[in-house]
Every structure is written in structure tokens, then in C-alpha cells.
Enzyme design. Structure first.
Site, PDB file in Angstrom:
ATOM      1  N   GLY A   9       0.811  -1.212   0.000  1.00 48.93           N
ATOM      2  CA  GLY A   9       0.000   0.000   0.000  1.00 48.93           C
ATOM      3  C   GLY A   9       0.847   1.266   0.000  1.00 48.93           C
ATOM      4  O   GLY A   9       2.074   1.221   0.128  1.00 48.93           O
ATOM      5  N   TYR A 123     -17.352   2.875   4.493  1.00 51.03           N
ATOM      6  CA  TYR A 123     -15.909   2.872   4.808  1.00 51.03           C
ATOM      7  C   TYR A 123     -15.662   3.629   6.111  1.00 51.03           C
ATOM      8  O   TYR A 123     -14.967   3.147   7.014  1.00 51.03           O
ATOM      9  CB  TYR A 123     -15.131   3.502   3.642  1.00 51.03           C
ATOM     10  CG  TYR A 123     -13.724   3.953   3.984  1.00 51.03           C
ATOM     11  CD1 TYR A 123     -12.693   3.024   4.135  1.00 51.03           C
ATOM     12  CD2 TYR A 123     -13.417   5.316   4.146  1.00 51.03           C
ATOM     13  CE1 TYR A 123     -11.399   3.436   4.442  1.00 51.03           C
ATOM     14  CE2 TYR A 123     -12.133   5.732   4.449  1.00 51.03           C
ATOM     15  CZ  TYR A 123     -11.125   4.787   4.597  1.00 51.03           C
ATOM     16  OH  TYR A 123      -9.844   5.208   4.906  1.00 51.03           O
TER      17      TYR A 123
END
Ligand SMILES: NC(=O)C1=CN([C@@H]2O[C@H](COP(=O)(O)OP(=O)(O)OC[C@H]3O[C@@H](n4cnc5c(N)ncnc54)[C@H](OP(=O)(O)O)[C@@H]3O)[C@@H](O)[C@H]2O)C=CC1
Ligand SMILES: Cc1cn([C@H]2C[C@H](O)[C@@H](COP(=O)(O)OP(=O)(O)O[C@H]3O[C@@H](C)C(=O)[C@@H](O)[C@H]3O)O2)c(=O)[nH]c1=O
Length: 288
Positions: A9, A123
Site C-alpha cells: 500500500g 468505509y
């Protein structure tokens, strides 16, 4: 040694870039540690004996989370609990990262760490659940660093999406009524590393300096990319309302966050203005 959970990431890559002889930083992806298996986490921590753990892994697909809530919750809350619990058991300092999307965006002035959270999308709700777990049980040896609008030369982010659209579309429309602070993964990584080294606790906010709408951000990306010769022509960018650019997930209108508590906990931390950080990242993308 600082152990980073996550390898591929944006934040994990930026943390890996800070690895040097003075500070060993090791990044573990899903091949090295299963964040859903507490025994595996315990084994890894016992083997590596880290001074601190930074969680750079998360479910970050904001629109997809609307229809994939269980997977998002598993990663952003259950896995966080597993990591936090094992850190507490083995007395390891834990740095966790959260988001401006835990806020509703209706405050009108910069959010403080202690302000009430009220996420607008799935989220944000899963990230809030992760925060809650740490707040209730693990805050004595943990800190939460909320950040916003993260981008880097690697991975998927708004800057790279805009460059791709600017090179391929005749015109763009970009929302101008959502306001926040773009943050380079490099700035966030420096803050997380300092937080781990100094074992700070509590909730803090870390973004680059300055404020922008997504439209301002897009316009600046185009201006700087043209100046660097990364784009051959300018395309018109039309500012639009959120109602005119419909997405599955709602986003906050205003999610600027106060960095005062982080600056006071980490006085040596220097955060660049987002336009300066953007230039550096664009140059990295250009170099390839
Ligand atoms: N990106 C942003 O704009 C913002 C991010 N944040 C927060 O900052 C933190 C870092 O974000 P960022 O670096 O951008 O995130 P990325 O999406 O770039 O990276 C997330 C990482 O999590 C890993 N991951 C996802 N699912 C799993 C899983 N099931 N098992 C193991 N690993 C998994 C991914 O691995 P793989 O690549 O193998 O899938 C990837 O390495 C996150 O907590 C995020 O919520 C906060 C505000 C803004
Ligand atoms: C591609 C595009 C997006 N937009 C809008 C949609 C949205 O409101 C905003 C940003 O879109 P994105 O989907 O790129 O970014 P988004 O996924 O909302 O980014 C968020 O990611 C998570 C992980 C976070 O934690 C947040 O801080 C934030 O960075 O820009 C346009 O207006 N025009 C466009 O052409």
C-alpha cells in the site's frame, strides 16, 4: 525494529522508504502475516520482537465498501482488534491510522481529535469501528493518527486518476464543494514513524498543510503536471456540485482537521504545504 503491517500500500511503501541503518523498518504483507489469525500475529510479534507496530493495512475502496461492508469491517475493525490485542499482550506500542471520513463534514471549522464522529459512508463506519476498539481497550499503548486524501507515486489515488483522465479525456468535471487537506504518503509515513519512536498515545490528526477542494486539487495537479512537461495539453476542468457527480458513497463536505495535538506531541515533525508535496510526488511519477 519497527514492524509495519502491510507491504504494497501507499503508506507501507512510504514507510519502507524510511528504512535505514539508524531505524530498521520491516514491512509484512499478507504472505508474512495473517491479520485475521491471532495466533499468526502472536507468532510474528514473538519472532520479530518489534519496538512498535504500525498498521498500514486497511480496506480503502470507499465506493466498493457500500456493497462490501462485511469485508471492509473485517479488515478495518476485526483485524485491527487482533493486532491491537496482541500488541497489548506483548507490551508493544501500536500506531493505527484512520481517516477524515469518520466525520460528518458539517462542522465548518477544523475538526479536533475529540470532536464527535459521525461517518456518512460504510468505509467511514468501519474505520470508526476500528477506532472505537482501540479507544475502549487499547489506548494505553496505542495511538490513532487520522489523515486525509493520501496520495503517492505508487498505488491508486486521486493524483494518478486525474493524470490518467487529463491525458485521455477532452474535459473533466470535479466536485468543488468537498473541502479537505491532501496528504502525501511520505508526510504521513514520517509522522507514523515519529509517533512509533516516541510512543505517543491518544488520537491525533496528520495532514499536509493547507486546504483544498477536490476541484482545487485537480486544477493544481494539471498546472504542475503541465509545468513539468508530464501533460502535453490542458483540458477544461469544470467545478461541479456533489449532486452533479454521483458516487455510491457520500463524502463529507468539510473534513479539514486540526493538527495542533500532533504538532505538540511531535515538535520536530515538519509537514509541507500540499502543493509542495504534490510537486515532489509528480516528479517521482515522472521519473517512473
Ligand atoms: N488512501 C487515502 O486516501 C487515505 C487512507 N487513510 C488510511 O491510511 C491507511 C493507509 O492507507 P493507504 O496506504 O492509502 O492504503 P492502500 O489501499 O494503499 O493500502 C492498503 C494495504 O492494506 C492491505 N490489505 C487490504 N486488505 C487486506 C487483507 N485482507 N489482508 C492483508 N492486507 C490487506 C493491502 O494489501 P494488498 O495491496 O496486498 O491488497 C495494502 O497493502 C489506511 O488505514 C487508510 O484507511 C486515511 C485517509 C486517507
Ligand atoms: C475521478 C473523479 C472524482 N471526483 C470526486 C469524487 C469524490 O468526491 C472525490 C474523490 O474521489 P476518489 O474516489 O478519488 O477519492 P476517495 O476514495 O473518496 O478518497 C478517500 O479515500 C479514503 C481511503 C480516505 O480515507 C479519504 O481521506 C479520501 O482520501 O473526487 C470528481 O469530482 N471527478 C472525478 O473525475
Amino acid at each position: 525494529m519497527i514492524l509495519v503491517i502491510g507491504k504494497s500500500g501507499q503508506l507501507a511503501c512510504a514507510l519502507a522508504a524510511l528504512n535505514n541503518a539508524e531505524q530498521a523498518i520491516t514491512c509484512f504483507g499478507r504472505e508474512q502475516v495473517d491479520v485475521f489469525d491471532t495466533h499468526d500475529i502472536a507468532r510474528v510479534f514473538a519472532e520479530c520482537k518489534p519496538d512498535a507496530v504500525i498498521n498500514a493495512s486497511a480496506y480503502t475502496a470507499v465506493d466498493q465498501a457500500e456493497s462490501d461492508y462485511d469485508d471492509a469491517l473485517a479488515m478495518n475493525a476485526h483485524a485491527v482488534e487482533n493486532i491491537a490485542k496482541e500488541c497489548a499482550k506483548q507490551n508493544i506500542h501500536f500506531v493505527h491510522v484512520s481517516t477524515d471520513y469518520v466525520f460528518a463534514g458539517d462542522k465548518g471549522s477544523p475538526y479536533l481529535p475529540e470532536d464527535q464522529i459521525a461517518p456518512l459512508n460504510a468505509y467511514g463506519r468501519t474505520k470508526a469501528a476500528g477506532e472505537q476498539i482501540i479507544n475502549v481497550r487499547y489506548l494505553h499503548n496505542s495511538c490513532i493518527i487520522r489523515t486525509s486524501w493520501v496520495y503517492s507515486a505508487s498505488g491508486k489515488n486521486f493524483v494518478k486518476t486525474m493524470l490518467m483522465l487529463m491525458a485521455s479525456k477532452p474535459a473533466l468535471t470535479v466536485i468543488d464543494e468537498q473541502i479537505g487537506s491532501p496528504t502525501s504518503a511520505a508526510s504521513l509515513a514520517k509522522a507514523c514513524l515519529l509517533a512509533a519512536q516516541n510512543k505517543i498515545t491518544g488520537t491525533h490528526h496528520c495532514t499536509d498543510e493547507g486546504v483544498a477542494s477536490w476541484y482545487d486539487f485537480a486544477v493544481n495537479i494539471q498546472q504542475q503536471a503541465l509545468a513539468l512537461g508530464m501533460l502535453s495539453k490542458s483540458v477544461p476542468i469544470e467545478p461541479v456540485s456533489a449532486a452533479a457527480f454521483v458516487t455510491p458513497a457520500k463524502r463529507p463536505f468539510y473534513s479539514v482537521m486540526s493538527k495542533a495535538s500532533l504538532k505538540s506531541a511531535l515538535p520536530t515533525l515538519c509537514l509541507p504545504h500540499w502543493q509542495d508535496a504534490l510537486r515532489e510526488v509528480l516528479q517521482q511519477i515522472q521519473k517512473g
